[in-house]
Scaffold this active site. Sequence first.
Site, mmCIF file in Angstrom:
data_model
loop_
_atom_site.group_PDB
_atom_site.id
_atom_site.type_symbol
_atom_site.label_atom_id
_atom_site.label_comp_id
_atom_site.label_asym_id
_atom_site.label_seq_id
_atom_site.Cartn_x
_atom_site.Cartn_y
_atom_site.Cartn_z
ATOM 1 N N HIS A 57 0.409 -0.926 -0.637
ATOM 2 C CA HIS A 57 -0.076 -0.209 -0.254
ATOM 3 C C HIS A 57 0.559 2.062 -0.195
ATOM 4 C CE1 HIS A 57 -1.831 -3.227 2.593
ATOM 5 N NE2 HIS A 57 -3.339 -2.439 1.535
ATOM 6 N N ASP A 60 2.346 2.112 3.365
ATOM 7 C CA ASP A 60 3.606 1.230 4.276
ATOM 8 C C ASP A 60 4.343 1.365 3.496
ATOM 9 O OD1 ASP A 60 0.838 -0.554 4.467
ATOM 10 O OD2 ASP A 60 1.675 -2.199 2.608
ATOM 11 N N MET A 91 2.279 -6.169 -7.810
ATOM 12 C CA MET A 91 1.123 -5.439 -7.543
ATOM 13 C C MET A 91 1.189 -4.385 -6.325
ATOM 14 S SD MET A 91 -1.135 -5.885 -4.407
ATOM 15 C CE MET A 91 -1.218 -7.009 -3.368
ATOM 16 N N GLU A 184 -11.189 -6.659 -4.739
ATOM 17 C CA GLU A 184 -10.938 -7.965 -4.050
ATOM 18 C C GLU A 184 -12.323 -7.388 -2.656
ATOM 19 O OE1 GLU A 184 -7.560 -8.244 -1.950
ATOM 20 O OE2 GLU A 184 -8.283 -9.155 0.076
ATOM 21 N N LYS A 186 -14.334 -9.113 0.339
ATOM 22 C CA LYS A 186 -14.793 -9.398 1.465
ATOM 23 C C LYS A 186 -15.976 -8.962 1.804
ATOM 24 C CE LYS A 186 -12.349 -9.467 5.864
ATOM 25 N NZ LYS A 186 -11.236 -8.152 6.767
ATOM 26 N N GLU A 220 -9.977 -13.392 -2.174
ATOM 27 C CA GLU A 220 -8.842 -13.656 -0.999
ATOM 28 C C GLU A 220 -9.163 -15.217 -0.496
ATOM 29 O OE1 GLU A 220 -7.390 -11.157 1.681
ATOM 30 O OE2 GLU A 220 -7.702 -12.633 3.503
ATOM 31 N N HIS A 223 -11.353 -14.738 3.176
ATOM 32 C CA HIS A 223 -12.664 -13.440 2.867
ATOM 33 C C HIS A 223 -13.866 -14.730 1.916
ATOM 34 C CE1 HIS A 223 -10.636 -9.717 2.348
ATOM 35 N NE2 HIS A 223 -9.612 -10.756 2.865
ATOM 36 N N ASP A 248 -4.962 -13.666 -3.457
ATOM 37 C CA ASP A 248 -4.739 -13.616 -2.266
ATOM 38 C C ASP A 248 -4.806 -15.056 -1.529
ATOM 39 O OD1 ASP A 248 -4.233 -11.185 -2.617
ATOM 40 O OD2 ASP A 248 -5.372 -9.914 -0.876
ATOM 41 N N ASP A 258 -11.742 -12.774 10.989
ATOM 42 C CA ASP A 258 -10.473 -12.812 9.931
ATOM 43 C C ASP A 258 -9.236 -12.539 10.678
ATOM 44 O OD1 ASP A 258 -8.831 -11.774 7.773
ATOM 45 O OD2 ASP A 258 -9.178 -9.636 8.474
ATOM 46 N N ASP A 260 -6.574 -13.946 8.414
ATOM 47 C CA ASP A 260 -5.523 -13.956 7.921
ATOM 48 C C ASP A 260 -4.716 -15.261 8.063
ATOM 49 O OD1 ASP A 260 -6.417 -12.495 6.247
ATOM 50 O OD2 ASP A 260 -5.567 -10.546 7.982
ATOM 51 N N ASP A 290 -1.604 -13.360 1.361
ATOM 52 C CA ASP A 290 -2.159 -12.210 2.685
ATOM 53 C C ASP A 290 -1.990 -12.555 3.901
ATOM 54 O OD1 ASP A 290 -2.671 -9.933 3.324
ATOM 55 O OD2 ASP A 290 -5.412 -9.762 1.782
#
Length: 390
Positions: A57, A60, A91, A184, A186, A220, A223, A248, A258, A260, A290
Amino acid sequence: MVDNKFQPKPEDKFTFGLWTLGNPGRDPFGPPTRTPPTPVEIVHILSEIGAYGVNLHDDDLIPLGTGAAERDRIVAEFKKALADTGLKVPMATTNLFSDPAFKDGAYTANDPAVRAYALQKTIRSIELGVDLGAKVYVFWGGREGTESDATKSPLDALKRMREAINFLSDYVRDQGYDLKFALEPKPNEPRGDIYFPNVGAMLGFIATLDHPEMIGVNPEMAHEHMGGLNFLHAVAQAWDAGKLFHIDLNDQNYARYDQDYRFAAQTLKQSFYLVKFLEDVGYAGSRHFDAHAYRTEDVSGVKDFAVGCMRSYLILKEKGKQFNADKEIQDLLAEVNSGADKFAWLAGGYSKDKVKQLLGQEFDRVALGARALHYERLDQLTTELILGVR
Ligand code: GLT
Ligand code: MN
Ligand code: MN
């Protein structure tokens, strides 16, 4: 981890987000538990463990509020780390969910100033992504939703989202960038409900956009699992539509918050079918993880997490090859599919003659229902293959 057989290599196309290895172990009930590696350190770790690339991002890499000179210094330092290691940035994406400005959404917020700011932030972030070599641009609308539907009409939200994606796709075309968008979905979290909750909803939305050819999905695994859905089926539908632009990979228990988790940490069989699918169809994009390490880990545990994602993928890839070569499994599949040419005349589309022939056909309904399919054996063989006893 003593063997080299499942050593990840750049050609395996494994990628991680800066935010994944950079996760500090914060959760809604407690503060960070570790000091994460910096972006430059993450690039070096990823290269050391055999990854292909790193995704990011805007925030980030360049914290919000950074001045121009400092920004240039950060980007130059990051580019040097990429050049030193050969790591790619396939990406990029925009953080449109952390800052309080986006508490009511970004492109779908009720405040037009928030929507305009979201567009500006995305354009700047696209510029950064393109500068770093990204070819896929992800849109995860974490805040594009509601807690209360008294606050916003879903029709207005849809219209706003469509206008934003159309605007941005025209921007990319106008600039002549070689960049595709991957949306994406979710179902919820951080909003109570998020618009476009799953892959199917996103595919339906894409068909309504001005430039659908440059827009696909970034499904994802966790998700779809949060929504209680079959991830393989979602990915297959995206693939069939020519829309699997990115993926993802991670894991999680069904219908929970979530989580992950590390890829294949939880739903081994689903992970197996997914890897087998991606390899069988020849998906050529990034295998992006991810996910993040458990809150219990320090930086060495973060490495264990990242290596674990990639090793599990490679092990399941090997298992997929084994499945395809397993005589007993293939014989069972051949038996299930035997007589595939019996009604070949029905294939290839409609005709009045076919209807006539079909209506004149006698079917032995009882025999059709009596045929045993041996799916129990097939599934048990698959389980034993995954468990490593075949
Ligand atoms: C965030 C989210 C992910 C998205 C990332 C890209 S950010 O970690 O949980 O699913 O893919 O915006
Ligand atoms: Mn994701
Ligand atoms: Mn997630």
